[in-house]
Structure formats: C-alpha cells, structure tokens
Design an enzyme around this catalytic site. Structure first.
Site, PDB file in Angstrom:
ATOM      1  N   GLU A   4       0.848  -1.200   0.000  1.00 12.20           N
ATOM      2  CA  GLU A   4       0.000   0.000   0.000  1.00 12.20           C
ATOM      3  C   GLU A   4       0.885   1.251   0.000  1.00 12.20           C
ATOM      4  O   GLU A   4       1.917   1.298   0.664  1.00 12.20           O
ATOM      5  CB  GLU A   4      -0.887  -0.012   1.262  1.00 12.20           C
ATOM      6  N   LYS A  78      -9.595   2.215  -2.592  1.00 15.63           N
ATOM      7  CA  LYS A  78      -9.882   1.728  -1.219  1.00 15.63           C
ATOM      8  C   LYS A  78     -11.302   2.122  -0.814  1.00 15.63           C
ATOM      9  O   LYS A  78     -11.648   3.315  -0.817  1.00 15.63           O
ATOM     10  CB  LYS A  78      -8.845   2.319  -0.260  1.00 15.63           C
ATOM     11  N   CYS A 119      -5.718  -2.790   2.347  1.00 17.62           N
ATOM     12  CA  CYS A 119      -5.482  -2.666   3.792  1.00 17.62           C
ATOM     13  C   CYS A 119      -6.758  -2.742   4.632  1.00 17.62           C
ATOM     14  O   CYS A 119      -7.256  -3.833   4.881  1.00 17.62           O
ATOM     15  CB  CYS A 119      -4.675  -1.403   4.067  1.00 17.62           C
TER      16      CYS A 119
HETATM   17  N1  LIG Z   1      -3.684   1.128   7.335  1.00 23.31           N
HETATM   18  C1  LIG Z   1      -4.881   0.578   7.175  1.00 23.31           C
HETATM   19  O1  LIG Z   1      -5.599   0.878   6.243  1.00 23.31           O
HETATM   20  C2  LIG Z   1      -5.422  -0.434   8.114  1.00 23.31           C
HETATM   21  C3  LIG Z   1      -4.761  -0.736   9.405  1.00 23.31           C
HETATM   22  O2  LIG Z   1      -3.622  -0.418   9.676  1.00 23.31           O
HETATM   23  C4  LIG Z   1      -5.608  -1.496  10.348  1.00 23.31           C
HETATM   24  O3  LIG Z   1      -6.745  -1.841   9.991  1.00 23.31           O
HETATM   25  O4  LIG Z   1      -5.181  -1.741  11.461  1.00 23.31           O
END
Ligand SMILES: NC(=O)CC(=O)C(=O)O
Length: 247
Positions: A4, A78, A119
């Site tokens: 990401e 996302k 994520c």
């Molecule tokens: N960084 C993200 O999008 C998600 C994350 O770090 C988490 O759900 O914990």
C-alpha cells in the site's frame, strides 16, 4: 504485488504531494507508467500495490492491476477508509484527505480471478464473501498495518478471509521503518484456502516467491462443503452491485 502507498510516505500531509493522475496516463502518472512497462517487459501480471490517486479535486488510495502486456486491467479505490482512534497508540484519519472508492473490484487475469482490497478493506468480511461468490481464486490486499494492530490482527484477518471463503489471500506490506511517521508492521504473507500460512516475510525488505495451486480450492471445498451447507434460508448477504447491474 506491491504494498500500500509505495510511492509516498503514509501520511495525510504527503498524499496530496505524491498523488498522480492515473487516467491521464504517461508522464502524469510515473508510477503506473513504470508498472505498466515492467509488466510488459517481464510478461507478468502486476497487482500494483497502491498510490495516492488524484482525480479532479479528489484523492483516492488506488491499486492498479496490469496484465502481462502492460495494459491496465483494473483500478481499485480503497472502499473503507482507515479512520481509527486508539488513544495513546494510533490515530489515523484517512478521510481528512482521501475519498472512499465506491466499487468492489474483481479482475480476470492470466493468473486467475483476483479480488482486490486495500489494507483496511480486509476488515470487512462482506467484501471477501462477495468476491468468493463471484468466483475469485485469490484476494490481494496491499496493506500497511501498524505496530498496534499488526501484531494482533494482520495475520488473523488474512487467515480468516482465506479460511471462511476457501480461497487464497495474498498481502504485501511496506518494510518497517522505525524512523517513519507511520511505522508499518511488515510481514507480507500468502495464505492458502485452508487458512494455512504458505509463505511470509519478517518486517525487513524482502520478496515472497511462492506457488499457488488453484486445484486446492476444489479439494478444500469438497473437504468442507461450506457453500452447500450455508443456511441461506436463515441469513443472506445481498450483492448490491450485482442487483444494480442486473436491473
Ligand atoms: N492502514 C490501514 O488501512 C489499516 C490498518 O492499519 C488497520 O486496519 O489496522
């Protein structure tokens, strides 16, 4: 597969600075131009992690998938923004700068039917269920969990998504940089359809090369016939997007 936000520090201050206009192509998006060139030269499918995307006056956290000719096959924005507040540990409000995507993304590639999440999207099992129902073999989640949620949730969620849906899950995280404003947990991983970790990294820079055997999907679904045993008479998940496209 890349992690990401690989072209920028993971921070609301940096997203607007590093954002690229993906649809304009060419020089407007050096990161996606590079991925397209690499996919074409190496003749591989690339799930290109994510970068901040500029579209008009909005910014998205966007993953591009390229086929082995370097063609852009899919773009996932996302869907679930990372807005969390764990006092004294981690507070991050992506929605300060980013807009949420509006569509699940499933893409047919030379290496199977792939669902994409970024994520925080991994925390929403409904997305994975919809991907499985639409025939995904593999769900790829570029991600960057952190030092608070990573140790408890990163592997747990990957194994849950894989075991519940009897498919492969692949994740890719940035390596850990303790000097960064946002410290990523690391641990990129490949999980099989029985919820088993097939390959993983530590938190340093690393690459996973592993084989995926899609014939195992059928084996696991025969061993544990969850789809047939599901009690659709008692509960159902409605695929809103499919309903919209059918009507
Ligand atoms: N960084 C993200 O999008 C998600 C994350 O770090 C988490 O759900 O914990």
């Amino acid at each position: 597969m890349l992690p990401e936000i690989w072209n920028s520090p993971y921070s609301n201050d940096c997203f607007p600075v590093y954002a690229e206009d993906i649809d304009a192509g060419g020089e407007a998006s050096p990161s996606t131009a590079m991925l397209s060139e690499a996919a074409g030269l190496l003749k591989v499918t690339i799930v290109g992690g994510s970068i901040p995307e500029r579209s008009g006056d909005r910014l998205y956290n966007t993953c591009c998938v390229f086929d082995s000719d370097g063609k852009l096959k899919a773009k996932h924005r996302k869907i679930h923004l990372f807005d969390i507040d764990i006092p004294g540990k981690i507070t991050f409000i992506e929605s300060k700068t980013l807009t949420a995507g509006e569509t699940p993304t499933i893409v047919d590639t030379e290496v199977g039917r792939i669902g994409i999440g970024i994520c925080y999207d991994i925390r929403f099992q409904e997305l994975a269920i919809i991907y499985a129902a639409r025939g995904a073999h593999l769900i790829c989640y570029p991600g960057a969990f952190n030092m608070t949620t990573g140790p408890l949730h990163w592997e747990l969620l990957q194994r849950a998504r894989a075991a519940d849906n009897q498919l492969y899950v692949a994740t890719c995280s940035p390596a850990r940089d303790v000097a960064a404003g946002y410290v990523a947990w690391g641990h990129s991983t490949l999980v099989g359809p029985f919820g088993e970790v097939l390959a993983t990294t530590e938190h340093e820079e690393d690459i996973i090369i592993a084989e995926i055997d899609y014939s195992l999907l059928e084996v696991r679904r025969t061993n544990l016939p969850l789809t047939k045993q599901r009690r659709g008479d008692l509960y159902q998940l409605v695929d809103v997007q499919r309903l919209k496209s059918d009507s």
